[in-house]
Design a protein around this motif. Structure first.
Motif, PDB file in Angstrom:
ATOM      1  N   MET A 152      30.439 -33.530   1.220  1.00  0.00           N
ATOM      2  CA  MET A 152      31.769 -33.690   0.692  1.00  0.00           C
ATOM      3  C   MET A 152      31.871 -35.093   0.113  1.00  0.00           C
ATOM      4  N   THR A 153      32.531 -35.214  -1.016  1.00  0.00           N
ATOM      5  CA  THR A 153      32.698 -36.538  -1.591  1.00  0.00           C
ATOM      6  C   THR A 153      33.728 -37.307  -0.790  1.00  0.00           C
ATOM      7  N   THR A 154      33.570 -38.584  -0.816  1.00  0.00           N
ATOM      8  CA  THR A 154      34.561 -39.413  -0.135  1.00  0.00           C
ATOM      9  C   THR A 154      35.521 -39.943  -1.180  1.00  0.00           C
ATOM     10  N   SER A 155      36.734 -40.122  -0.773  1.00  0.00           N
ATOM     11  CA  SER A 155      37.715 -40.700  -1.673  1.00  0.00           C
ATOM     12  C   SER A 155      38.243 -41.963  -1.034  1.00  0.00           C
ATOM     13  N   THR A 156      38.760 -42.833  -1.848  1.00  0.00           N
ATOM     14  CA  THR A 156      39.351 -44.045  -1.332  1.00  0.00           C
ATOM     15  C   THR A 156      40.511 -43.657  -0.431  1.00  0.00           C
ATOM     16  N   PHE A 157      40.549 -44.219   0.747  1.00  0.00           N
ATOM     17  CA  PHE A 157      41.607 -43.859   1.679  1.00  0.00           C
ATOM     18  C   PHE A 157      42.947 -44.323   1.143  1.00  0.00           C
ATOM     19  N   ALA A 158      43.857 -43.393   1.106  1.00  0.00           N
ATOM     20  CA  ALA A 158      45.243 -43.716   0.760  1.00  0.00           C
ATOM     21  C   ALA A 158      46.118 -42.982   1.760  1.00  0.00           C
ATOM     22  N   PRO A 159      47.149 -43.627   2.250  1.00  0.00           N
ATOM     23  CA  PRO A 159      48.010 -42.955   3.218  1.00  0.00           C
ATOM     24  C   PRO A 159      48.642 -41.708   2.608  1.00  0.00           C
ATOM     25  N   ILE A 160      48.865 -40.730   3.461  1.00  0.00           N
ATOM     26  CA  ILE A 160      49.522 -39.505   3.015  1.00  0.00           C
ATOM     27  C   ILE A 160      51.020 -39.708   3.145  1.00  0.00           C
ATOM     28  N   VAL A 161      51.713 -39.615   2.024  1.00  0.00           N
ATOM     29  CA  VAL A 161      53.167 -39.699   2.013  1.00  0.00           C
ATOM     30  C   VAL A 161      53.663 -38.262   1.943  1.00  0.00           C
ATOM     31  N   ALA A 162      54.092 -37.737   3.083  1.00  0.00           N
ATOM     32  CA  ALA A 162      54.414 -36.316   3.187  1.00  0.00           C
ATOM     33  C   ALA A 162      55.899 -36.048   3.002  1.00  0.00           C
ATOM     34  N   GLN A 163      56.176 -34.920   2.393  1.00  0.00           N
ATOM     35  CA  GLN A 163      57.539 -34.431   2.248  1.00  0.00           C
ATOM     36  C   GLN A 163      57.988 -33.681   3.515  1.00  0.00           C
ATOM     37  N   PHE A 164      57.032 -33.393   4.399  1.00  0.00           N
ATOM     38  CA  PHE A 164      57.289 -32.644   5.630  1.00  0.00           C
ATOM     39  C   PHE A 164      56.174 -32.986   6.608  1.00  0.00           C
ATOM     40  N   ARG A 165      56.400 -32.693   7.888  1.00  0.00           N
ATOM     41  CA  ARG A 165      55.376 -32.955   8.904  1.00  0.00           C
ATOM     42  C   ARG A 165      54.215 -31.984   8.729  1.00  0.00           C
ATOM     43  N   LEU A 166      53.002 -32.473   8.886  1.00  0.00           N
ATOM     44  CA  LEU A 166      51.811 -31.642   8.768  1.00  0.00           C
ATOM     45  C   LEU A 166      51.326 -31.125  10.117  1.00  0.00           C
ATOM     46  N   GLY A 167      51.660 -31.811  11.195  1.00  0.00           N
ATOM     47  CA  GLY A 167      51.113 -31.454  12.498  1.00  0.00           C
ATOM     48  C   GLY A 167      49.630 -31.792  12.536  1.00  0.00           C
ATOM     49  N   LYS A 168      48.890 -31.115  13.401  1.00  0.00           N
ATOM     50  CA  LYS A 168      47.439 -31.313  13.470  1.00  0.00           C
ATOM     51  C   LYS A 168      46.802 -30.618  12.275  1.00  0.00           C
ATOM     52  N   VAL A 169      45.755 -31.213  11.745  1.00  0.00           N
ATOM     53  CA  VAL A 169      45.069 -30.658  10.573  1.00  0.00           C
ATOM     54  C   VAL A 169      43.772 -29.985  11.024  1.00  0.00           C
ATOM     55  N   PHE A 170      43.607 -28.738  10.587  1.00  0.00           N
ATOM     56  CA  PHE A 170      42.429 -27.935  10.902  1.00  0.00           C
ATOM     57  C   PHE A 170      41.821 -27.400   9.616  1.00  0.00           C
ATOM     58  N   ALA A 171      40.582 -26.961   9.697  1.00  0.00           N
ATOM     59  CA  ALA A 171      39.929 -26.297   8.569  1.00  0.00           C
ATOM     60  C   ALA A 171      38.951 -25.268   9.120  1.00  0.00           C
ATOM     61  N   THR A 172      38.869 -24.144   8.450  1.00  0.00           N
ATOM     62  CA  THR A 172      37.886 -23.146   8.861  1.00  0.00           C
ATOM     63  C   THR A 172      36.505 -23.612   8.400  1.00  0.00           C
ATOM     64  N   PRO A 173      35.443 -23.161   9.077  1.00  0.00           N
ATOM     65  CA  PRO A 173      34.092 -23.526   8.636  1.00  0.00           C
ATOM     66  C   PRO A 173      33.824 -23.114   7.184  1.00  0.00           C
TER      67      PRO A 173
END
Length: 99
Positions: free
Chosen positions: A1-22
């Motif tokens: 996976m490519t890396t991107s420059t870290f930038a804070p996530i400015v969310a319009q709503f709460r994301l909760g815990k972040v998961f991803a399927t394999p």
């Protein structure tokens, strides 16, 4: 996976815990797309390639606490969904066939 420059996530709503399927992680790695870039877009209200009805439902979902769905096409022509649960406890990256 490519890396991107870290930038804070400015969310319009709460994301909760972040998961991803394999399968989603494999698709993102193959396409060289950062999962954080898709999470950031989703959190900002950039729903990707959803129809107008789903777009309106997402805005209603933000106001009334319902599930929020984004859909992003990868350069490999695969599609990744990002879904935030109605209770805002979790956000998951998955392929449509994982649903």
């Amino acid at each position: 996976m490519t890396t991107s420059t870290f930038a804070p996530i400015v969310a319009q709503f709460r994301l909760g815990k972040v998961f991803a399927t394999p399968a989603a992680l494999t698709a993102l790695e193959t396409a060289k797309v950062s999962h954080w870039d898709l999470i950031r877009r989703h959190a900002r209200g950039d729903w990707g390639e959803v129809n107008e009805s789903d777009r309106r439902e997402n805005y209603d979902a933000m106001a009334y606490g319902l599930r929020i769905l984004s859909s992003y096409a990868l350069p490999t022509c695969e599609r990744v969904w990002v879904i935030t649960e109605a209770d805002r406890s979790a956000t998951t990256l998955l392929l449509p066939e994982d649903y």
